[in-house]
Design an enzyme around this catalytic site. Structure first.
Site, PDB file in Angstrom:
ATOM      1  N   CYS A 134       0.618  -1.343  -0.031  1.00  0.00           N
ATOM      2  CA  CYS A 134      -0.135   0.417   0.190  1.00  0.00           C
ATOM      3  C   CYS A 134       0.485   1.223   0.283  1.00  0.00           C
ATOM      4  CB  CYS A 134      -1.519   0.055   1.037  1.00  0.00           C
ATOM      5  SG  CYS A 134      -1.799   1.658   1.247  1.00  0.00           S
ATOM      6  N   CYS A 137      -0.399   3.992   1.626  1.00  0.00           N
ATOM      7  CA  CYS A 137      -0.069   3.910   3.417  1.00  0.00           C
ATOM      8  C   CYS A 137       1.680   4.346   3.952  1.00  0.00           C
ATOM      9  CB  CYS A 137      -0.571   2.707   3.607  1.00  0.00           C
ATOM     10  SG  CYS A 137      -2.016   1.622   3.344  1.00  0.00           S
ATOM     11  N   ASP A 138       1.640   3.792   3.151  1.00  0.00           N
ATOM     12  CA  ASP A 138       3.128   3.459   3.563  1.00  0.00           C
ATOM     13  C   ASP A 138       4.172   4.354   2.938  1.00  0.00           C
ATOM     14  OD1 ASP A 138       3.012   2.022   5.646  1.00  0.00           O
ATOM     15  OD2 ASP A 138       2.860   0.053   3.954  1.00  0.00           O
TER      16      ASP A 138
END
Ligand code: NDP
Length: 310
Positions: A134, A137-138
């Protein structure tokens, strides 16, 4: 047999949010958690984009907060896996762990999706230590670093573009000599100076002891291998929605995502609602899953009232 007003299947952000709303509406919801209680966020480290946590939060801690909030209003949370359903009857039938039969008036499906992985040992070992599925997300953790991304669909293109705004260089590994992504996405990727595409290229191994340091790739036409130093390795080769057990009753698209009536969480079966990643292949965020979980509970409550079942 206990008759349940509102049964929630799945315990990610969508399921827990549905539970909070359903419990507060006095529907006395019962939740069946699934094997990975808390869902995909249990495999994440820091979550920095969920509103309300100004300093970020660990994925498992966030799901613990969701669980406590759902329990505080009386959700009956039961650990188990739904193995079979029958949505052709009223009340609907749901079997847990093959043995326990439950009957429910309204059912909220929140079983989520799973990222597909390459299946390498190093990918598993370094998951959360540089390997991620992701970018939204990261990606931030690799600001001003070099990263690689594998995949050539719309998700891979979208994530490569997202990463190109944060990272100095994005190495995009494409296993064929064409991309599957829509033309417009391909063009955007091709026009981005800090995205380098490696055609006919597959991942041999992700290198690094405790954190990602590089990736060794192989050109599948020439057999040549080479090493690219990177800090982050993103896998964007698709997701699989957890819809298999519902498919005899619930309409899905050809990839298995549950189809809901636009603007609602209503499925093709009356009284069955679907929320979260199970029905969302575009956004796939905890906050959007929570949003649709709320919608599902409100719609279930209205449906139960309209039917005189609550
Ligand atoms: P897709 O299934 O469309 O693409 C998966 C990609 O991963 C393909 O390029 C495939 O390669 C590649 N791949 C699969 N397995 C491997 C492997 N083992 N090694 C290397 N590469 C691999 O998945 P997406 O998640 O990209 O998209 C899913 C759906 O969601 C699509 O319908 C897409 O259009 C849609 N979507 C729409 C968006 C939007 O509208 N904004 C955003 C994101 C997704 P190959 O081509 O060789 O099979």
């Amino acid at each position: 047999m206990q008759r349940i007003h509102c049964l929630i299947i799945g315990s990610g952000p969508a399921g827990y949010t549905a539970a909070i709303y359903a419990a507060r509406a006095n529907l006395k919801p019962v939740m069946i958690t699934g094997l990975l209680q808390g869902g995909q966020l249990m495999n994440t480290t820091e979550v920095e984009n969920y509103p309300g946590y100004p300093n970020g939060v660990l994925g498992p801690n966030m799901m613990e907060d969701f669980r406590k909030q759902a329990e505080r209003f009386g959700t009956d949370i039961r650990f188990g896996v739904v193995t079979k359903v029958d949505f052709s009857v009223s009340p609907k039938k749901v079997w847990v762990d093959d043995t326990t039969l439950l009957e429910a008036d309204a059912v909220i499906l929140a079983t989520g999706a799973e990222a597909k992985w390459l299946g390498l040992e190093s990918e598993k070992r370094l998951n959360g230590s540089g390997v991620s599925a992701c970018a939204v997300c990261d990606g931030f953790f690799y600001k001003n670093s070099e990263v690689a991304i594998v995949g050539a669909g719309d998700t891979a293109c979208e994530e490569a573009l997202y990463l190109s705004k944060l990272c100095t260089q994005v190495h995009m590994l494409v296993r064929r000599d064409v991309m599957r992504a829509s033309k417009i996405m391909q063009e955007r990727v091709l026009k981005t100076p800090n995205i380098r595409i490696y055609w006919n290229t597959e991942t041999d191994e992700i290198l690094g002891e405790n954190a990602v340091e590089a990736v060794r790739v192989r050109n599948n036409k020439t057999g040549e291998t080479f090493v690219i130093p990177i800090k982050g390795f993103f896998v964007a080769i698709g997701h699989k929605p957890n819809s298999d057990i519902f498919r005899d009753y619930i309409q899905t698209d050809n990839e298995g995502y549950v189809i809901t009536k636009p603007g609602t969480t209503q499925t093709n079966v009356e009284g069955v609602f679907a929320c979260g990643d199970l029905q969302d292949k575009v956004y796939r965020q905890a906050v959007t899953a929570a949003g649709t979980g709320c919608m599902a509970a409100l719609e279930a409550e209205r449906w139960l009232s309209a039917k005189g079942l609550h």
